[in-house]
Design a protein around this motif. Structure first.
Motif, PDB file in Angstrom:
ATOM      1  N   MET A 288       0.827  -1.197   0.000  1.00 58.74           N
ATOM      2  CA  MET A 288       0.000   0.000   0.000  1.00 58.74           C
ATOM      3  C   MET A 288       0.869   1.258   0.000  1.00 58.74           C
ATOM      4  SD  MET A 288      -2.985   1.114   2.688  1.00 58.74           S
ATOM      5  CE  MET A 288      -1.827   1.536   3.993  1.00 58.74           C
ATOM      6  N   ILE A 289       1.908   1.269   0.837  1.00 58.86           N
ATOM      7  CA  ILE A 289       2.796   2.431   0.921  1.00 58.86           C
ATOM      8  C   ILE A 289       3.596   2.580  -0.373  1.00 58.86           C
ATOM      9  CG2 ILE A 289       4.795   3.393   2.124  1.00 58.86           C
ATOM     10  CD1 ILE A 289       3.723   2.078   4.678  1.00 58.86           C
ATOM     11  N   LEU A 290       4.056   1.464  -0.916  1.00 64.70           N
ATOM     12  CA  LEU A 290       4.803   1.502  -2.170  1.00 64.70           C
ATOM     13  C   LEU A 290       3.937   2.078  -3.291  1.00 64.70           C
ATOM     14  CD1 LEU A 290       7.398   0.774  -3.689  1.00 64.70           C
ATOM     15  CD2 LEU A 290       6.469  -1.516  -4.041  1.00 64.70           C
ATOM     16  N   GLY A 291       2.694   1.619  -3.384  1.00 69.40           N
ATOM     17  CA  GLY A 291       1.783   2.143  -4.397  1.00 69.40           C
ATOM     18  C   GLY A 291       1.494   3.621  -4.196  1.00 69.40           C
ATOM     19  N   LEU A 292       1.335   4.047  -2.929  1.00 68.83           N
ATOM     20  CA  LEU A 292       1.056   5.450  -2.629  1.00 68.83           C
ATOM     21  C   LEU A 292       2.229   6.334  -3.047  1.00 68.83           C
ATOM     22  CD1 LEU A 292      -0.758   7.593  -1.325  1.00 68.83           C
ATOM     23  CD2 LEU A 292       0.356   7.063   0.871  1.00 68.83           C
ATOM     24  N   ILE A 293       3.449   5.885  -2.769  1.00 63.13           N
ATOM     25  CA  ILE A 293       4.640   6.653  -3.164  1.00 63.13           C
ATOM     26  C   ILE A 293       4.693   6.819  -4.678  1.00 63.13           C
ATOM     27  CG2 ILE A 293       7.168   6.586  -3.281  1.00 63.13           C
ATOM     28  CD1 ILE A 293       7.108   5.242  -0.506  1.00 63.13           C
ATOM     29  N   MET A 294       4.417   5.737  -5.400  1.00 61.95           N
ATOM     30  CA  MET A 294       4.448   5.796  -6.863  1.00 61.95           C
ATOM     31  C   MET A 294       3.379   6.745  -7.392  1.00 61.95           C
ATOM     32  SD  MET A 294       5.108   1.739  -7.489  1.00 61.95           S
ATOM     33  CE  MET A 294       4.642   1.783  -9.206  1.00 61.95           C
ATOM     34  N   MET A 295       2.169   6.705  -6.797  1.00 65.50           N
ATOM     35  CA  MET A 295       1.091   7.602  -7.226  1.00 65.50           C
ATOM     36  C   MET A 295       1.470   9.059  -6.995  1.00 65.50           C
ATOM     37  SD  MET A 295      -2.308   5.602  -5.878  1.00 65.50           S
ATOM     38  CE  MET A 295      -3.299   7.077  -6.050  1.00 65.50           C
ATOM     39  N   LEU A 296       2.023   9.368  -5.828  1.00 73.32           N
ATOM     40  CA  LEU A 296       2.382  10.746  -5.507  1.00 73.32           C
ATOM     41  C   LEU A 296       3.465  11.273  -6.444  1.00 73.32           C
ATOM     42  CD1 LEU A 296       2.389  10.585  -1.594  1.00 73.32           C
ATOM     43  CD2 LEU A 296       0.708  11.705  -3.070  1.00 73.32           C
ATOM     44  N   VAL A 297       4.438  10.421  -6.756  1.00 77.59           N
ATOM     45  CA  VAL A 297       5.497  10.845  -7.671  1.00 77.59           C
ATOM     46  C   VAL A 297       4.917  11.155  -9.045  1.00 77.59           C
ATOM     47  CG1 VAL A 297       7.557  10.082  -8.914  1.00 77.59           C
ATOM     48  CG2 VAL A 297       7.369   9.670  -6.470  1.00 77.59           C
ATOM     49  N   MET A 298       4.029  10.289  -9.535  1.00 82.14           N
ATOM     50  CA  MET A 298       3.448  10.487 -10.859  1.00 82.14           C
ATOM     51  C   MET A 298       2.522  11.702 -10.908  1.00 82.14           C
ATOM     52  SD  MET A 298       4.621   8.355 -13.097  1.00 82.14           S
ATOM     53  CE  MET A 298       6.153   8.927 -12.338  1.00 82.14           C
ATOM     54  N   ILE A 299       1.876  12.029  -9.782  1.00 83.00           N
ATOM     55  CA  ILE A 299       0.975  13.182  -9.746  1.00 83.00           C
ATOM     56  C   ILE A 299       1.752  14.496  -9.674  1.00 83.00           C
ATOM     57  CG2 ILE A 299      -0.770  14.383  -8.356  1.00 83.00           C
ATOM     58  CD1 ILE A 299      -1.819  11.580  -7.564  1.00 83.00           C
ATOM     59  N   PHE A 300       2.752  14.537  -8.786  1.00 85.35           N
ATOM     60  CA  PHE A 300       3.455  15.796  -8.534  1.00 85.35           C
ATOM     61  C   PHE A 300       4.784  15.914  -9.278  1.00 85.35           C
ATOM     62  CE2 PHE A 300       0.781  15.102  -4.755  1.00 85.35           C
ATOM     63  CZ  PHE A 300       0.036  16.281  -4.797  1.00 85.35           C
ATOM     64  N   MET A 301       5.280  14.816  -9.840  1.00 80.87           N
ATOM     65  CA  MET A 301       6.538  14.843 -10.591  1.00 80.87           C
ATOM     66  C   MET A 301       6.331  14.097 -11.903  1.00 80.87           C
ATOM     67  SD  MET A 301       9.318  14.024  -7.582  1.00 80.87           S
ATOM     68  CE  MET A 301       9.555  15.124  -6.200  1.00 80.87           C
ATOM     69  N   ARG A 302       5.566  14.677 -12.792  1.00 82.88           N
ATOM     70  CA  ARG A 302       5.096  13.958 -13.980  1.00 82.88           C
ATOM     71  C   ARG A 302       6.221  13.622 -14.954  1.00 82.88           C
ATOM     72  NH1 ARG A 302      -0.481  16.678 -15.892  1.00 82.88           N
ATOM     73  NH2 ARG A 302      -0.697  14.645 -16.881  1.00 82.88           N
ATOM     74  N   ASP A 303       7.326  14.357 -14.899  1.00 81.78           N
ATOM     75  CA  ASP A 303       8.464  14.047 -15.761  1.00 81.78           C
ATOM     76  C   ASP A 303       9.419  13.032 -15.122  1.00 81.78           C
ATOM     77  OD1 ASP A 303       7.622  15.735 -17.779  1.00 81.78           O
ATOM     78  OD2 ASP A 303       8.648  17.476 -16.925  1.00 81.78           O
ATOM     79  N   GLY A 304       9.112  12.602 -13.897  1.00 79.95           N
ATOM     80  CA  GLY A 304       9.975  11.665 -13.189  1.00 79.95           C
ATOM     81  C   GLY A 304      10.750  12.350 -12.076  1.00 79.95           C
TER      82      GLY A 304
END
Length: 317
Positions: A288-304
């Motif tokens: 759950m935490i791993l998925g949340l981290i990935m979602m937040l990165v993709m939302i707020f850091m769209r270029d990576g």
């Protein structure tokens, strides 16, 4: 003399590889580092395909499976040394990529993604079902590479984990050097032109089909080498190495770190290799935490991760 960005990137990678073991409390961390380097090598190949050329592949783990099983089977059936088997695996992967790349790369968007996905599933099914040759779901043992014993003979005594840390790091640094040089070359500029617009690239003289195929073949070579290294390091291999989940994992690493950036993709591979180890103490909440981290990165850091942080640092400077 001021260093170019690619030389600075390689020096930073080399420094991290050399200095990280100073913080390792045990040999287990050498193995985790080696696994991150193996993933980083495959992801660097996807940077060339996805980040430079703008082509999507959801079946690249199939090439990793070809490389891995060539290392397992060629010494048995052809009598090859594992190092030569690794080379043979890259040749086979490049040949298959060249054969299927022409028709597959005529497709665009999700059609291309589904076609590459089909290739990966096909390879995985062959490896799982050809039990007399591949061992099926039970997998196959992989012969010892033998280089560690050779190094010990000339006075360099490394433990098994330390050897694989250094050996896989050499491949990652070599792969990053090739990709960085490609980025700044005429061929790299042509690939990036494809990423922006195939029509526009074609109008200025870029051979669209040839460059797309070249990127696909080169990325297949990277994936094959990563599969071979994984098989030789583990001394055992199963069809999971060519599975759909592994393909998705590689693409996720690429996008998370920054698909258009070699250091970004390597950072993404390292992060997704290390995070599950760091989150094991949380047990039920790990995924759950791993998925949340990935979602937040993709939302707020769209270029990576790396491109976004790099821009932020330059803006602050």
């Amino acid at each position: 003399m001021r260093l170019s960005s690619k030389h600075l990137t390689l020096l930073i990678l080399l420094a991290i590889v050399a200095l990280a073991p100073l913080a390792f409390p045990s040999n287990f961390y050498y193995r985790i580092g080696a696994l991150a380097f193996v993933n980083g090598l495959a992801v660097t190949g996807l940077v060339i395909l996805i980040g430079f050329a703008g082509q999507v592949s959801l079946g690249h783990a199939g090439f990793a499976g070809i490389g891995a099983y060539t290392c397992a089977l060629a010494p048995i059936y052809l009598g090859l040394h594992p190092a030569l088997a690794m080379l043979l695996g890259t040749v086979i992967s490049a040949g298959i990529a060249w054969l299927i790349g022409g028709p597959i790369l005529r497709l665009k968007g999700y059609y291309l993604g589904v076609a590459t996905l089909g290739f990966g599933i096909l390879v995985s099914m062959v490896l799982a079902n050809e039990v007399p040759i591949t061992g099926g779901a039970d997998g196959r043992e992989v012969p010892e590479l033998g280089l560690r014993a050779a190094l010990k003979f000339i006075g360099i005594d490394l433990s098994n984990a330390q050897f694989w840390y250094a050996f896989t790091a050499l491949f990652l640094l070599g792969g990053a050097w090739v990709a960085s040089n490609l980025h700044d070359s005429a061929a790299g500029r042509a690939l990036r032109a494809l990423h922006d617009s195939e029509i526009a690239a074609g109008t200025v003289g870029v051979d669209v089909a040839r460059y797309k195929l070249s990127a696909f073949v080169l990325s297949a070579v990277y994936a094959s080498l990563s599969g071979s290294l994984l098989a030789l390091m583990n001394k055992f291999i199963t069809p999971d190495v060519a599975g759909f989940l592994h393909s998705v994992e590689l693409v996720t690493m690429t996008v998370l770190g920054g698909a258009g950036s070699v250091p970004g993709a390597i950072a993404g591979a390292t992060l997704l290799t290390l995070l599950p180890q760091a989150l094991t103490a949380l047990q039920a909440y790990e995924h759950m935490i791993l998925g949340l981290i990935m979602m937040l990165v993709m939302i707020f850091m769209r270029d990576g991760l790396v491109p976004t942080l790099s821009r932020a640092l330059r803006g602050r400077g």
